[in-house]
Design an enzyme around this catalytic site. Structure first.
Site, PDB file in Angstrom:
ATOM      1  NE  ARG A   1      -3.625   0.107   2.539  1.00  0.00           N
ATOM      2  CZ  ARG A   1      -3.770  -0.761   3.538  1.00  0.00           C
ATOM      3  NH1 ARG A   1      -3.040  -0.665   4.610  1.00  0.00           N
ATOM      4  NH2 ARG A   1      -4.644  -1.725   3.459  1.00  0.00           N
ATOM      5  CE1 TYR A   2       0.316   4.022   4.125  1.00  0.00           C
ATOM      6  CE2 TYR A   2       0.719   1.798   4.924  1.00  0.00           C
ATOM      7  CZ  TYR A   2      -0.014   2.965   4.964  1.00  0.00           C
ATOM      8  OH  TYR A   2      -1.061   3.088   5.828  1.00  0.00           O
TER       9      TYR A   2
ATOM     10  NE  ARG B   1       5.128   1.846   6.207  1.00  0.00           N
ATOM     11  CZ  ARG B   1       4.664   3.024   5.804  1.00  0.00           C
ATOM     12  NH1 ARG B   1       5.180   3.633   4.745  1.00  0.00           N
ATOM     13  NH2 ARG B   1       3.657   3.587   6.424  1.00  0.00           N
TER      14      ARG B   1
ATOM     15  CB  CYS C   1      -2.480 -16.721  15.227  1.00  0.00           C
ATOM     16  SG  CYS C   1      -2.678 -15.528  13.903  1.00  0.00           S
TER      17      CYS C   1
ATOM     18  CB  CYS D   1      -7.468 -11.697  18.586  1.00  0.00           C
ATOM     19  SG  CYS D   1      -5.718 -12.006  18.944  1.00  0.00           S
TER      20      CYS D   1
ATOM     21  CB  CYS E   1      -8.365 -11.191  14.181  1.00  0.00           C
ATOM     22  SG  CYS E   1      -7.141 -11.204  12.856  1.00  0.00           S
TER      23      CYS E   1
ATOM     24  NE  ARG F   1      -3.871  -8.913   7.131  1.00  0.00           N
ATOM     25  CZ  ARG F   1      -2.798  -8.355   7.698  1.00  0.00           C
ATOM     26  NH1 ARG F   1      -2.201  -8.921   8.717  1.00  0.00           N
ATOM     27  NH2 ARG F   1      -2.309  -7.238   7.215  1.00  0.00           N
TER      28      ARG F   1
ATOM     29  CG  ASP G   1      -8.709  -2.381  11.447  1.00  0.00           C
ATOM     30  OD1 ASP G   1      -8.647  -1.182  11.112  1.00  0.00           O
ATOM     31  OD2 ASP G   1      -7.702  -3.069  11.702  1.00  0.00           O
TER      32      ASP G   1
ATOM     33  CG  ASP H   1      -5.289   0.684   8.355  1.00  0.00           C
ATOM     34  OD1 ASP H   1      -5.434   1.202   7.225  1.00  0.00           O
ATOM     35  OD2 ASP H   1      -4.378  -0.106   8.640  1.00  0.00           O
TER      36      ASP H   1
ATOM     37  CE  LYS I   1      -1.427   0.231  10.303  1.00  0.00           C
ATOM     38  NZ  LYS I   1      -1.161  -0.277   8.944  1.00  0.00           N
TER      39      LYS I   1
HETATM   40  C1  LIG Z   1      -0.142  -1.114   8.737  1.00  0.00           C
HETATM   41  C2  LIG Z   1       0.479  -1.351   7.432  1.00  0.00           C
HETATM   42  C3  LIG Z   1       1.839  -1.066   7.219  1.00  0.00           C
HETATM   43  C4  LIG Z   1       2.732  -0.546   8.306  1.00  0.00           C
HETATM   44  O1  LIG Z   1       2.465   0.763   8.599  1.00  0.00           O
HETATM   45  P1  LIG Z   1       3.423   1.566   9.580  1.00  0.00           P
HETATM   46  O2  LIG Z   1       2.719   2.852   9.758  1.00  0.00           O
HETATM   47  O3  LIG Z   1       4.754   1.681   8.877  1.00  0.00           O
HETATM   48  O4  LIG Z   1       3.558   0.762  10.829  1.00  0.00           O
HETATM   49  C5  LIG Z   1       2.358  -1.284   5.980  1.00  0.00           C
HETATM   50  N1  LIG Z   1       1.608  -1.746   4.982  1.00  0.00           N
HETATM   51  C6  LIG Z   1       0.306  -2.017   5.143  1.00  0.00           C
HETATM   52  C7  LIG Z   1      -0.467  -2.524   3.992  1.00  0.00           C
HETATM   53  C8  LIG Z   1      -0.306  -1.834   6.381  1.00  0.00           C
HETATM   54  O5  LIG Z   1      -1.596  -2.124   6.544  1.00  0.00           O
HETATM   55  S1  SF4 Z   2      -4.929 -10.184  15.811  1.00  0.00           S
HETATM   56 FE1  SF4 Z   2      -5.350 -11.729  14.214  1.00  0.00          FE
HETATM   57  S2  SF4 Z   2      -3.380 -12.050  13.202  1.00  0.00           S
HETATM   58 FE2  SF4 Z   2      -2.945 -11.076  15.181  1.00  0.00          FE
HETATM   59  S3  SF4 Z   2      -2.584 -12.784  16.642  1.00  0.00           S
HETATM   60 FE3  SF4 Z   2      -4.745 -12.207  16.799  1.00  0.00          FE
HETATM   61  S4  SF4 Z   2      -5.791 -13.613  15.362  1.00  0.00           S
HETATM   62 FE4  SF4 Z   2      -3.597 -13.633  14.801  1.00  0.00          FE
END
Ligand SMILES: *Cc1c(COP(=O)(O)O)cnc(C)c1O
Ligand code: SF4
Length: 345
Positions: free
Chosen positions: A88-89, A92, A101, A105, A108, A110, A269, A306, A313
């Site tokens: 996305r960025y 990184r 995991c 959670c 979560c 995801r 989220d 986010d 974010k």
């Molecule tokens: C959260 C996230 C990051 C990391 O973001 P930082 O602000 O650098 O911690 C990088 N890529 C994606 C897609 C994310 O969701």
């Molecule tokens: S938040 Fe989601 S990805 Fe992170 S440890 Fe919990 S279940 Fe796993």
């Protein structure tokens, strides 16, 4: 004791009453469950509002989706050019080698994937690493999942070797809950693998309640930090878990005591069925105001949202600058008093 993975196992361990077995069958069919022995030990089964139980024990309300919720709340899919990568960025990428995991959670973001999708295949991992290698602007690889530290020490070392062969990647960041979920699993061999990189490795710990930072969890983090890897924290603001100033302050202090710099306090989220965990942005800002001025600057996280849909974010306050009727800038102190500040000369 083994990791508890079914409603029947939770009932046998005394974490849920037998009357909850039937209502939880449908939840278990939809979302992964795992409570490690270390986490189960933290739960007080006599407290119906236990903040640890609330994070990990499945609840029938998880199947009650709200129309504002999304299967992919922060738009990972739209930014996934190849399997296992979210980009996305520019500088990184996320690399997700596994969707497993140690614990699952209930909030979560995801949750539609974790514990349900397999790890990347060898070919998929090759393609993900080729994607990173082909893009010189990628400075940092954020290894997440799932929890990448559930990989064996040998597989982690192999992944780290392959990342180290990409010269433009300078920083590798691992996001994990393992030091809390299973401190004993943070073995010297695992830490040696993490520390074997020629790149700079950071570790981000996800923890949400001060009770998670047990002596064993702190010792697991100390093994990582003593090996030369700096640590930061991530916390999700969770109603009924940490949405009060005392709990949040104790958590942030526990991180700093453990040599972990508080990094993010995430507004939750819009994960499906996780509405019970969400409070308002205004409540999050009020909590952040309570931390400012009362707690060491070292213990201050950045409160971030986010933006749903994959827009990234952003810090969401609180904001300490305002303007009076004459357009003069006012700066608010931690006690809430406003003071004028002169314009630039
Ligand atoms: C959260 C996230 C990051 C990391 O973001 P930082 O602000 O650098 O911690 C990088 N890529 C994606 C897609 C994310 O969701
Ligand atoms: S938040 Fe989601 S990805 Fe992170 S440890 Fe919990 S279940 Fe796993």
């Amino acid at each position: 004791m083994k990791t508890l993975r079914t409603p029947a196992a939770l009932a046998a361990a005394g974490l849920i009453g037998p009357e909850r077995l039937a209502p939880l069958a449908a939840v278990a069919a939809r979302y992964a469950i795992a409570i490690t022995p270390a986490v189960a030990e933290l739960i007080d089964p006599t407290d119906p509002a236990d903040p640890i139980a609330r994070q990990f024990t499945p609840h029938p309300a998880e199947l009650e989706a709200d129309p504002v919720e999304m299967a992919d709340p922060i738009g990972d899919d739209a930014f996934s050019p190849v399997a296992g990568i979210v980009h996305r960025y520019a500088d990184r990428v996320l690399l997700k080698p596994t969707h497993t995991c140690a614990v699952y959670c209930r909030f979560c973001f995801r949750r539609e994937r974790v514990g349900r999708q397999g790890p990347l295949t060898g070919d998929e991992l090759d393609a993900a690493l080729a994607y990173i290698a082909a893009r010189l602007q990628i400075w940092e690889v954020i290894v997440t999942g799932g929890d990448p530290l559930v990989l064996s020490a040998r597989r982690l070392a192999a992944l780290i070797r392959r990342l180290a062969a990409i010269a433009h990647v300078k920083v590798v960041r691992f996001h994990t809950r393992l030091p809390v979920a299973d401190p004993a699993a943070v073995t010297p061999a695992l830490v040696r693998s993490l520390a074997s990189s020629s790149q700079t490795v950071w570790v981000a710990l996800h923890a949400n309640h001060p009770r998670e930072l047990t002596p064993a969890a702190r010792a697991a983090c100390a093994r990582i930090i003593d090996a030369g890897l700096p640590m930061v924290s991530q916390t999700v603001l969770l109603a009924g878990v940490n949405d009060d100033p005392e709990t949040l302050a104790a958590l942030m202090r526990a991180f700093v005591e453990t040599r972990i710099k508080p990094y993010y306090l995430h507004h939750p989220d819009l994960a499906p069925g996780a509405g019970a965990f969400r409070s308002g942005l205004g409540e999050g800002q009020a909590l952040m105001r309570r931390l400012r001025g009362r707690l060491s600057g070292l213990a201050q996280p950045t409160y971030v949202l986010d933006i749903p849909g994959g827009f990234g974010k952003v810090p969401v306050g609180p904001v300490y600058l305002s303007h009076d009727e004459d357009g003069r800038t006012l700066a608010e102190d931690p006690m809430g008093r406003r003071h004028p500040y002169p314009p630039a000369p």
